[in-house]
Motif scaffolding. Structure first.
Motif, PDB file in Angstrom:
ATOM      1  N   TYR A   1      -1.059  -7.087   3.784  1.00 36.88           N
ATOM      2  CA  TYR A   1      -2.105  -7.815   2.322  1.00 36.88           C
ATOM      3  C   TYR A   1      -1.398  -9.018   1.394  1.00 36.88           C
ATOM      4  CZ  TYR A   1      -3.594  -2.810   2.649  1.00 36.88           C
ATOM      5  OH  TYR A   1      -4.216  -2.162   2.437  1.00 36.88           O
TER       6      TYR A   1
ATOM      7  N   ASN B   1       1.231  -1.941  -0.004  1.00 37.42           N
ATOM      8  CA  ASN B   1       0.183   0.436  -0.269  1.00 37.42           C
ATOM      9  C   ASN B   1       0.727   0.627   0.265  1.00 37.42           C
ATOM     10  OD1 ASN B   1      -1.925   2.052   0.517  1.00 37.42           O
ATOM     11  ND2 ASN B   1      -2.434   1.153   2.822  1.00 37.42           N
TER      12      ASN B   1
ATOM     13  N   SER C   1      -8.260  -7.009   8.854  1.00 31.90           N
ATOM     14  CA  SER C   1      -8.479  -5.848   8.377  1.00 31.90           C
ATOM     15  C   SER C   1      -9.377  -6.105   7.106  1.00 31.90           C
ATOM     16  CB  SER C   1      -7.850  -4.393   8.548  1.00 31.90           C
ATOM     17  OG  SER C   1      -8.185  -4.757   9.903  1.00 31.90           O
TER      18      SER C   1
ATOM     19  N   ASP D   1       4.805  -5.068   7.070  1.00 29.75           N
ATOM     20  CA  ASP D   1       3.615  -4.869   6.863  1.00 29.75           C
ATOM     21  C   ASP D   1       3.394  -5.859   6.255  1.00 29.75           C
ATOM     22  OD1 ASP D   1       1.292  -4.243   7.208  1.00 29.75           O
ATOM     23  OD2 ASP D   1       1.627  -1.785   7.403  1.00 29.75           O
TER      24      ASP D   1
END
Ligand code: PMP
Ligand code: GLU
Length: 433
Positions: free
Chosen positions: A213, A182, A240, A210
């Motif tokens: 995704y 992202n 999420s 991170d």
């Protein structure tokens, strides 16, 4: 007694938000919703929220656990931590123990708390997700942005990272690597991960990987860098994105055992701030992390839809001379409108912010400027989240009616009409500049 104070006396004094505004992702969402309430048609490519519903069996687990009312342990419910450790092993093949896991109300909060407790400068590639740098500012940490280039799909290069660390090799540092990315939708091949891991080891970097995704890698081929730098990598993830549960607010950190001291320090701050993550959500999340055929299927079709739609949108944008990395995971595109620079300038549009404002005003298509992700304002890059479709319906169609057929443009035109229309409108607007 009874001194009358003007209300703005309280508003302006002693604020500690370091000149920050509300986060761009949330502002664009609220702005889009306001416009919709005023009766306007808005194409919501601003907020990066999963379009898919929470898997049914996880929703049912939440219903069964509505009665859970107790405060839970600060680091998280042990049964959930066990389920996540098994889940990590199933997906990554790297063993970890439940003690290595920490649960928080969103990975965003965990990333912030880490920056609060650890005195290290933050190193992030540009572009990066909107919140890393503001969090560092709130925590009083120095931020170093590492330049990347469009030709390398905006990815962090091991050589550039080495160059930055070399100047002061012993400085404590936190690097955040986010992939699938992202805002760009690209990801890292294993060779690049290995090289980044070597640099991280050389300088004892704390690496927040991170991977929120990760399960939305369009081919289902996500590999964690923790394989190559296990001793210094904290994997950040949560419900999420892959489970469509952004609003449930459940994030996870997986620590290597030798960073237990850092996990314990974070738990001190957690205990004085959020206490523990919502009990019904944690109980329900156990089902999400367990092995279930229904969830595997949900993921297969989520990826299939995102891959087809991402590629469709990228092809359409390329056809009108907009450059961008090919989408490989998640649901973002990072188009560069540089081809239109002169025409845009003739209309007084000189920055990515002005570009997004002008497009929203003229067409109702909402997306975010590259400058919110750390790019120079004059660079005409933007982030589009291709999520404005009815995920529940599309998932159902793909699973039941197109089971063995590929998802083609006809499918996308029938079931993701707003996404197609958003590109039509953008194309028309650029043509008429
Ligand atoms: N990292 C990235 C790259 C994100 O896009 C998001 C957005 N939700 C987060 C972290 C935070 O996610 P959450 O707090 O919902 O776990
Ligand atoms: N991560 C999402 C985005 O980048 C939205 C949620 C958030 O920013 O907290 O759009």
């Amino acid at each position: 007694m009874g001194e009358i104070r003007k209300s703005n006396h309280f508003v302006n004094l002693n604020l500690n938000v370091r000149g920050l505004n509300q986060s761009a992702t949330l502002v664009i969402n609220e702005r889009s919703n306001e416009l919709i309430q005023q009766g306007k048609t808005v194409y919501k490519l601003g907020l990066g929220q999963s379009p898919f519903p929470v898997p049914k069996i996880v929703q049912e687990a939440l219903q069964r656990n509505a009665h859970q009312k107790d405060y839970l342990p600060v680091k998280g419910l042990m049964k959930l931590r066990e389920a996540i450790a098994d889940f990590n092993y199933r997906h990554e093949g790297t063993p970890c123990s439940p003690e290595d896991i920490m649960i928080g109300p969103g990975s965003k909060e965990l990333i912030f708390i880490l920056q609060l407790v650890y005195y290290g400068e933050l190193i992030i590639p540009t572009p990066s997700w909107v919140s890393y740098s503001p969090q560092a500012r709130i925590a009083g940490r120095h931020v170093t942005w590492v330049p990347t280039s469009e030709v390398s799909n905006w990815r962090l290069s091991p050589e550039k990272l080495d160059l930055i660390c070399r100047s002061d090799p012993d400085r404590p540092r936190v690097v955040i690597l986010n992939y699938p990315s992202n805002p760009t939708g690209s990801t890292y091949p294993e060779e690049r991960l290995k090289k980044l891991a070597e640099v991280a080891r050389k300088y004892n970097l704390i690496l927040i990987s991170d991977e929120i995704y990760g399960l939305l890698d369009h081919e289902g081929n996500h590999v964690s860098i923790s394989r190559y730098y296990p001793e210094g990598t904290i994997i950040s993830s949560g419900l999420s994105k892959w489970a469509g549960a952004g609003g449930w607010r459940l994030g996870t950190f997986t620590f290597p055992e030798n960073l237990r001291w850092l996990q314990n320090a974070m738990a001190i701050v957690a205990s004085e701030t959020f206490t523990s993550t919502s009990a019904p959500i944690q109980y329900a999340a156990i089902t999400a992390f367990e092995e279930h055929k229904e969830i595997d299927e949900y993921l297969v079709y989520s990826r299939k839809i995102l891959k087809a739609l991402g590629n469709y949108m990228a092809d359409r944008l390329r056809a009108i001379n907009i450059t961008l990395p090919s989408p490989k995971g998640g649901f973002y595109l990072f188009p560069n409108f540089n081809f239109y620079r002169e025409k845009l300038a003739s209309k007084g549009i000189l920055t990515s912010f002005e570009l997004c404002e002008a497009v929203l005003k003229a067409t109702g298509v909402a997306f975010l400027p590259g400058m919110d992700f750390g790019r120079q304002p004059e660079e005409l890059t933007c982030r589009m989240a291709y999520v404005d479709f009815d995920g529940e319906m599309v998932l159902d169609k793909a699973m039941n009616y197109f089971k063995d057929k590929p998802i083609d443009n006809g499918f996308l035109k029938s079931y993701c009409p707003k996404m197609i229309k958003s590109i039509d409108l953008l194309e028309e607007w650029l043509e008429n500049l």
